[in-house]
Design a protein around this motif. Sequence first.
Motif, mmCIF file in Angstrom:
data_model
loop_
_atom_site.group_PDB
_atom_site.id
_atom_site.type_symbol
_atom_site.label_atom_id
_atom_site.label_comp_id
_atom_site.label_asym_id
_atom_site.label_seq_id
_atom_site.Cartn_x
_atom_site.Cartn_y
_atom_site.Cartn_z
ATOM 1 N N MET A 1 0.834 -1.172 0.000
ATOM 2 C CA MET A 1 0.000 0.000 0.000
ATOM 3 C C MET A 1 0.885 1.244 0.000
ATOM 4 N N THR A 2 0.566 2.191 -0.854
ATOM 5 C CA THR A 2 1.332 3.422 -0.964
ATOM 6 C C THR A 2 0.927 4.386 0.138
ATOM 7 N N GLU A 3 1.922 4.992 0.764
ATOM 8 C CA GLU A 3 1.627 5.973 1.805
ATOM 9 C C GLU A 3 1.294 7.317 1.176
ATOM 10 N N MET A 4 0.383 8.026 1.809
ATOM 11 C CA MET A 4 0.034 9.373 1.370
ATOM 12 C C MET A 4 1.120 10.325 1.849
ATOM 13 N N PRO A 5 1.427 11.335 1.059
ATOM 14 C CA PRO A 5 2.408 12.320 1.521
ATOM 15 C C PRO A 5 1.883 13.031 2.772
ATOM 16 N N ALA A 6 2.822 13.460 3.603
ATOM 17 C CA ALA A 6 2.447 14.143 4.844
ATOM 18 C C ALA A 6 1.642 15.400 4.545
ATOM 19 N N GLU A 7 1.982 16.082 3.453
ATOM 20 C CA GLU A 7 1.280 17.303 3.100
ATOM 21 C C GLU A 7 1.097 17.359 1.590
ATOM 22 N N ILE A 8 -0.105 17.612 1.170
ATOM 23 C CA ILE A 8 -0.393 17.762 -0.261
ATOM 24 C C ILE A 8 -0.074 19.202 -0.640
ATOM 25 N N GLN A 9 0.743 19.380 -1.655
ATOM 26 C CA GLN A 9 1.097 20.716 -2.121
ATOM 27 C C GLN A 9 -0.041 21.295 -2.971
ATOM 28 N N ALA A 10 -0.377 22.556 -2.736
ATOM 29 C CA ALA A 10 -1.509 23.201 -3.409
ATOM 30 C C ALA A 10 -1.382 23.170 -4.925
ATOM 31 N N ASP A 11 -0.201 23.444 -5.462
ATOM 32 C CA ASP A 11 -0.024 23.447 -6.916
ATOM 33 C C ASP A 11 -0.250 22.067 -7.512
ATOM 34 N N HIS A 12 0.254 21.044 -6.834
ATOM 35 C CA HIS A 12 0.076 19.672 -7.306
ATOM 36 C C HIS A 12 -1.404 19.273 -7.236
ATOM 37 N N TYR A 13 -2.052 19.619 -6.143
ATOM 38 C CA TYR A 13 -3.480 19.348 -5.959
ATOM 39 C C TYR A 13 -4.287 19.989 -7.092
ATOM 40 N N ARG A 14 -4.035 21.279 -7.353
ATOM 41 C CA ARG A 14 -4.745 22.008 -8.407
ATOM 42 C C ARG A 14 -4.508 21.361 -9.765
ATOM 43 N N LYS A 15 -3.255 20.966 -10.037
ATOM 44 C CA LYS A 15 -2.916 20.360 -11.329
ATOM 45 C C LYS A 15 -3.644 19.037 -11.527
ATOM 46 N N VAL A 16 -3.624 18.180 -10.522
ATOM 47 C CA VAL A 16 -4.273 16.872 -10.645
ATOM 48 C C VAL A 16 -5.787 17.025 -10.784
ATOM 49 N N LEU A 17 -6.412 17.829 -9.921
ATOM 50 C CA LEU A 17 -7.860 17.992 -9.997
ATOM 51 C C LEU A 17 -8.294 18.771 -11.232
ATOM 52 N N GLY A 18 -7.372 19.520 -11.831
ATOM 53 C CA GLY A 18 -7.658 20.215 -13.081
ATOM 54 C C GLY A 18 -7.919 19.277 -14.243
ATOM 55 N N HIS A 19 -7.607 18.001 -14.076
ATOM 56 C CA HIS A 19 -7.883 17.000 -15.108
ATOM 57 C C HIS A 19 -9.345 16.564 -15.122
ATOM 58 N N PHE A 20 -10.118 17.053 -14.165
ATOM 59 C CA PHE A 20 -11.551 16.770 -14.138
ATOM 60 C C PHE A 20 -12.262 17.944 -14.781
ATOM 61 N N ILE A 21 -12.940 17.712 -15.886
ATOM 62 C CA ILE A 21 -13.607 18.778 -16.628
ATOM 63 C C ILE A 21 -14.914 19.172 -15.930
ATOM 64 N N THR A 22 -15.155 20.466 -15.874
ATOM 65 C CA THR A 22 -16.406 20.962 -15.293
ATOM 66 C C THR A 22 -17.054 21.953 -16.242
ATOM 67 N N GLY A 23 -18.319 22.190 -16.036
ATOM 68 C CA GLY A 23 -19.003 23.260 -16.722
ATOM 69 C C GLY A 23 -18.705 24.569 -16.010
ATOM 70 N N VAL A 24 -19.156 25.660 -16.597
ATOM 71 C CA VAL A 24 -18.902 26.978 -16.026
ATOM 72 C C VAL A 24 -20.230 27.708 -15.865
ATOM 73 N N THR A 25 -20.428 28.276 -14.679
ATOM 74 C CA THR A 25 -21.639 29.035 -14.403
ATOM 75 C C THR A 25 -21.273 30.438 -13.928
ATOM 76 N N VAL A 26 -22.249 31.313 -13.993
ATOM 77 C CA VAL A 26 -22.151 32.617 -13.347
ATOM 78 C C VAL A 26 -23.297 32.679 -12.351
ATOM 79 N N VAL A 27 -22.945 32.868 -11.085
ATOM 80 C CA VAL A 27 -23.927 32.982 -10.010
ATOM 81 C C VAL A 27 -24.230 34.461 -9.826
ATOM 82 N N THR A 28 -25.516 34.806 -9.797
ATOM 83 C CA THR A 28 -25.919 36.211 -9.771
ATOM 84 C C THR A 28 -26.930 36.504 -8.674
ATOM 85 N N GLY A 29 -27.001 37.751 -8.306
ATOM 86 C CA GLY A 29 -27.988 38.201 -7.336
ATOM 87 C C GLY A 29 -28.144 39.708 -7.410
ATOM 88 N N ILE A 30 -28.980 40.220 -6.552
ATOM 89 C CA ILE A 30 -29.184 41.664 -6.433
ATOM 90 C C ILE A 30 -28.765 42.070 -5.026
#
Length: 163
Positions: A1-30
């Motif tokens: 079993m592979t051990e998880m790193p003690a701390e996940i680096q923000a840039d690495h996290y963003r890069k990996v999760l960036g491989h998941f495609i999402t739609g884009v919305t604009v949330v609006t209000g008054i």
Amino acid sequence: MTEMPAEIQADHYRKVLGHFITGVTVVTGIHDGEPVGFTCQSFGALSLEPPLIFLCPSKSSTSWPKVAESGRFGVNVLAHDQTQLGRGFAQSGAAKFAGVEWSAGRSTGAPMLAGTLGWLECEVETVHEAGDHWIVVARVLDLAASAGRGPLTFFRGALAGMN
């Protein structure tokens, strides 16, 4: 079993999760009689019965508190040719509605942007604190969609239209 790193680096996290495609919305209000809004890709369907959605605005957002104040808001699902609109609403402090065509939603009065793939009008049910974001659960009050066009997507840190 592979051990998880003690701390996940923000840039690495963003890069990996960036491989998941999402739609884009604009949330609006008054807020104080003026339209407010922000680009949000952390959005999705949550429940059919009752009809609930979720969105996850950043705690650093200056627009979300203004949108949230009334407890009601709109979600505008952007089309493939609305990249500039998505970028405009992602800018902090900008005159986001300058030159943007919109009409007041029937249920909430929130801005429904012209030319989107669809829109929802929502009422906040609950808000949960989650790290550096909020998880907002909202009941859908009204909604509509148009056919024949593709979505604006967010993938690997970039907006892209899909026909």
